[in-house]
Design a protein around this motif. Structure first.
Motif, mmCIF file in Angstrom:
data_model
loop_
_atom_site.group_PDB
_atom_site.id
_atom_site.type_symbol
_atom_site.label_atom_id
_atom_site.label_comp_id
_atom_site.label_asym_id
_atom_site.label_seq_id
_atom_site.Cartn_x
_atom_site.Cartn_y
_atom_site.Cartn_z
ATOM 1 N N UNK A 57 0.829 -1.211 0.000
ATOM 2 C CA UNK A 57 0.000 0.000 0.000
ATOM 3 C C UNK A 57 0.863 1.260 0.000
ATOM 4 N N UNK A 58 1.916 1.240 0.797
ATOM 5 C CA UNK A 58 2.804 2.393 0.886
ATOM 6 C C UNK A 58 3.551 2.639 -0.420
ATOM 7 N N UNK A 59 4.021 1.585 -1.026
ATOM 8 C CA UNK A 59 4.792 1.690 -2.270
ATOM 9 C C UNK A 59 3.973 2.332 -3.377
ATOM 10 N N UNK A 60 2.706 1.939 -3.468
ATOM 11 C CA UNK A 60 1.864 2.404 -4.569
ATOM 12 C C UNK A 60 1.005 3.622 -4.203
ATOM 13 N N UNK A 61 1.141 4.109 -2.991
ATOM 14 C CA UNK A 61 0.358 5.282 -2.594
ATOM 15 C C UNK A 61 -1.104 4.981 -2.373
ATOM 16 N N UNK A 62 -1.418 3.789 -1.873
ATOM 17 C CA UNK A 62 -2.797 3.370 -1.617
ATOM 18 C C UNK A 62 -3.055 3.274 -0.114
ATOM 19 N N UNK A 63 -4.323 3.114 0.241
ATOM 20 C CA UNK A 63 -4.700 2.910 1.642
ATOM 21 C C UNK A 63 -5.553 1.657 1.746
ATOM 22 N N UNK A 64 -5.633 1.111 2.947
ATOM 23 C CA UNK A 64 -6.404 -0.124 3.156
ATOM 24 C C UNK A 64 -7.907 0.098 2.974
ATOM 25 N N UNK A 65 -8.345 1.347 2.938
ATOM 26 C CA UNK A 65 -9.769 1.653 2.755
ATOM 27 C C UNK A 65 -10.123 1.862 1.279
ATOM 28 N N UNK A 66 -9.173 1.630 0.402
ATOM 29 C CA UNK A 66 -9.408 1.819 -1.023
ATOM 30 C C UNK A 66 -10.564 0.947 -1.516
ATOM 31 N N UNK A 67 -11.296 1.466 -2.501
ATOM 32 C CA UNK A 67 -12.403 0.712 -3.087
ATOM 33 C C UNK A 67 -11.954 -0.223 -4.215
ATOM 34 N N UNK A 68 -10.685 -0.229 -4.525
ATOM 35 C CA UNK A 68 -10.180 -1.131 -5.571
ATOM 36 C C UNK A 68 -10.470 -2.570 -5.167
ATOM 37 N N UNK A 69 -10.934 -3.361 -6.112
ATOM 38 C CA UNK A 69 -11.387 -4.721 -5.821
ATOM 39 C C UNK A 69 -10.299 -5.581 -5.187
ATOM 40 N N UNK A 70 -9.068 -5.463 -5.701
ATOM 41 C CA UNK A 70 -7.996 -6.323 -5.190
ATOM 42 C C UNK A 70 -7.568 -5.921 -3.775
ATOM 43 N N UNK A 71 -7.878 -4.684 -3.372
ATOM 44 C CA UNK A 71 -7.604 -4.265 -2.001
ATOM 45 C C UNK A 71 -8.732 -4.736 -1.082
ATOM 46 N N UNK A 72 -9.969 -4.475 -1.492
ATOM 47 C CA UNK A 72 -11.127 -4.869 -0.677
ATOM 48 C C UNK A 72 -11.199 -6.377 -0.477
ATOM 49 N N UNK A 73 -10.891 -7.123 -1.543
ATOM 50 C CA UNK A 73 -10.995 -8.584 -1.487
ATOM 51 C C UNK A 73 -9.685 -9.257 -1.092
ATOM 52 N N UNK A 74 -8.693 -8.435 -0.776
ATOM 53 C CA UNK A 74 -7.392 -8.947 -0.335
ATOM 54 C C UNK A 74 -6.799 -9.977 -1.313
ATOM 55 N N UNK A 75 -6.555 -9.514 -2.528
ATOM 56 C CA UNK A 75 -5.960 -10.369 -3.554
ATOM 57 C C UNK A 75 -4.745 -9.669 -4.170
ATOM 58 N N UNK A 76 -3.698 -9.576 -3.364
ATOM 59 C CA UNK A 76 -2.428 -8.988 -3.817
ATOM 60 C C UNK A 76 -1.347 -10.064 -3.680
ATOM 61 N N UNK A 77 -0.859 -10.524 -4.805
ATOM 62 C CA UNK A 77 0.098 -11.630 -4.823
ATOM 63 C C UNK A 77 1.522 -11.130 -5.033
ATOM 64 N N UNK A 78 2.460 -11.925 -4.535
ATOM 65 C CA UNK A 78 3.893 -11.686 -4.760
ATOM 66 C C UNK A 78 4.511 -12.978 -5.314
#
Length: 521
Positions: free
Chosen positions: A386-407
């Protein structure tokens, strides 16, 4: 003694014995004799080594006659069955010719013990095309260096780790980490230049990759380009096990391993799911001396193929990003359109504005594969993302809301915290397919490998350690030699008895001299 005398100037007296300094004691004379004997026998020691290889069935001086060959058809790599597009292999009775179209090089690989073929003989098998360079090697190769991790898994799978003298410092497999602990690190061209040159010259073959124009390979006399990452798809890249095998006379094993990979990859693939998730591979480049700050969507062919093969859908980046100012579209591999595309959005020193436009284009994406480089993958988590991309945990983006961020850093080498994704995945693409399905769908029937979901708190829990290596490595002990590799043909190995007798004579002489040295030391 004659050789010892030759090291000292004559005193001018008639007797040659007077050529030795009067002050030389018997002990010193014997020491000098031992040193001279070693110097004189260096060539003989090479003969002992060749003799041992012949006796072990790895080399042969027997000349094939009639239909005899060292490379029988059932044990060859067959070009008409190959998926890879950048290399071919053709065979003659005593040699084979591997042609790499990317570097425009032709490698003539002669069975050890046989005479290097003439230009005419090679041309009769494979003509040297205009602009191509021809290099000659004996096979199986005894010593090599690997300047990149992407080809190491092929060498590892073939079981010839004991024929590699230097490896990339970021290697992850157990035996490579073990070798690195034994001072087998390949010096970089921008480090100790002298040591780098010595290492390159000290091996039979240097497995490497082309730079921007392949000059680095073309000018290295023993350099061999391995364009494994230049192929269009993951299975095509996996076929380079045949390429590497040709240098070790292990084509039958390579054919078997590749067939298994094809089967496993097909089994790991799955049909399109009822509601296929939309996937995008992204990264962020911070401003540096070699890179402008930017956001990137990677649609390299091997990545999009993996997504498709697990039943998911790829973002249509060309459409989704089309309206963003300054968008740059390039080939994923320079000069190779089949490799896919890379979409780069420069921030122009306004990261917030660029991020807003970037993620607006990705608002329909269900799953993100985050490829941002992390010096220590074990400390990179969802907060880092979130910090790297300038996002927050409250973002409405689907991959943030649904917790689908892969490494892609779940599997890591212990020594350098380097990613196995850039090593074993090249030779084992089915592992990547299973790993992606495992995290994408929560499919526990698939192995967990490479991928982890940082949004769900998954950690780097697959640490590869040197202790798992069971192979005896020559780089770790002067008393260890590579395991012999038998010739592929059924030709009787000639001259073994005579060669063995010569080896016995030379080794007996060596023991006697060593004993003499011990007596006077």
């Amino acid at each position: 003694l004659a050789q010892v005398r030759s090291h000292f100037p004559s005193s001018g007296r008639a007797s040659p014995q007077r050529a030795l300094p009067a002050v030389m004691s018997c002990k010193n004379m014997l020491r000098a004799a031992f040193a001279a004997a070693l110097a004189a026998s260096r060539g003989a020691f090479a003969v002992v080594q060749d003799t041992a290889r012949i006796a072990a069935g790895e080399c042969s001086k027997t000349i094939p006659t009639g239909s005899q060959t060292y490379f029988p058809a059932p044990k060859q790599v067959h070009a008409d069955a190959m998926l890879a597009k950048l290399f071919t292999v053709t065979y003659a009775p005593t040699f084979k010719v591997l042609t790499d179209s990317l570097s425009k090089e032709q490698y003539v690989l002669t069975q050890c013990g046989q005479v290097q073929p003439s230009v005419a003989a090679v041309n009769a098998v494979e003509v040297l095309k205009t602009g191509y360079i021809r290099k000659y090697f004996g096979v199986p190769v005894q010593s090599s260096a690997a300047m990149s991790t992407v080809l190491l898994a092929f060498i590892d799978s073939l079981g010839v780790q004991d024929r590699v003298k230097f490896v990339d410092s970021y290697a992850t497999a157990p035996c490579w980490q073990k070798a690195l602990a034994c001072d087998a690190k390949m010096e970089t061209s921008y480090g100790n230049v002298t040591l780098h040159a010595e290492q390159l010259a000290g091996v039979d073959v240097v497995f490497m990759s082309c730079g921007s124009d392949c000059t680095n390979v073309n000018t290295q006399k023993n350099g061999v380009n391995v364009p494994v990452t230049q192929e269009a798809g993951p299975v095509e890249s996996a076929e380079y096990i045949k390429y590497i095998a040709a240098f070790f006379n292990l084509e039958p094993k390579a054919n078997e391993l590749f067939a298994a990979t094809q089967t496993s990859y097909a089994q790991a693939s799955s049909g399109k799911s009822a509601m296929p998730p939309l996937v995008a591979w992204i990264t962020y480049n911070a401003k540096s001396d070699w890179s402008a700050e930017s956001f990137v969507v990677s649609q390299a062919s091997y990545k999009t193929m993996m997504v498709t093969n697990v039943g998911a859908t790829n973002l249509n980046a060309s459409t989704a990003l089309a309206g963003i100012a300054g968008l740059q579209v390039t080939d994923a591999v320079t000069g190779n359109p089949a490799s896919g595309k890379t979409y780069t959005i420069p921030t122009n020193d306004d990261k917030d504005a660029a991020a807003k436009a970037f993620f607006k284009a990705l608002e329909g994406v269900d799953v993100i594969v985050d490829e941002v480089y992390a010096p220590d993958p074990t400390t990179y988590n969802f907060t880092s993302f979130l910090s790297t991309y300038g996002l927050t945990s409250s973002s409405d983006l689907k991959f943030v809301k649904n917790k689908m961020v892969l490494r892609i850093d779940r599997t890591m080498g212990e020594a350098m915290k380097s990613l196995d994704w850039y090593e074993s995945r090249i030779a084992k693409p089915e592992w990547a397919l299973e790993g992606l399905a495992h995290v994408l769908y929560g499919d526990t029937s698939k192995r967990s490998k490479y991928f982890r979901n940082v949004a769900k708190g998954e950690t780097v829990d697959q640490i590869i350690k040197a202790a798992s290596c069971t192979k005896a490595l020559p780089v770790c002990s002067a008393q260890i030699y590579p395991e012999p590799i038998k010739t592929l043909g059924q030709i009787r190995v000639g001259g073994a008895a005579a060669s063995a007798a010569e080896a016995l004579r030379l080794s007996t002489l060596a023991v006697a001299v060593v004993g003499l040295w011990a007596a006077v030391a």
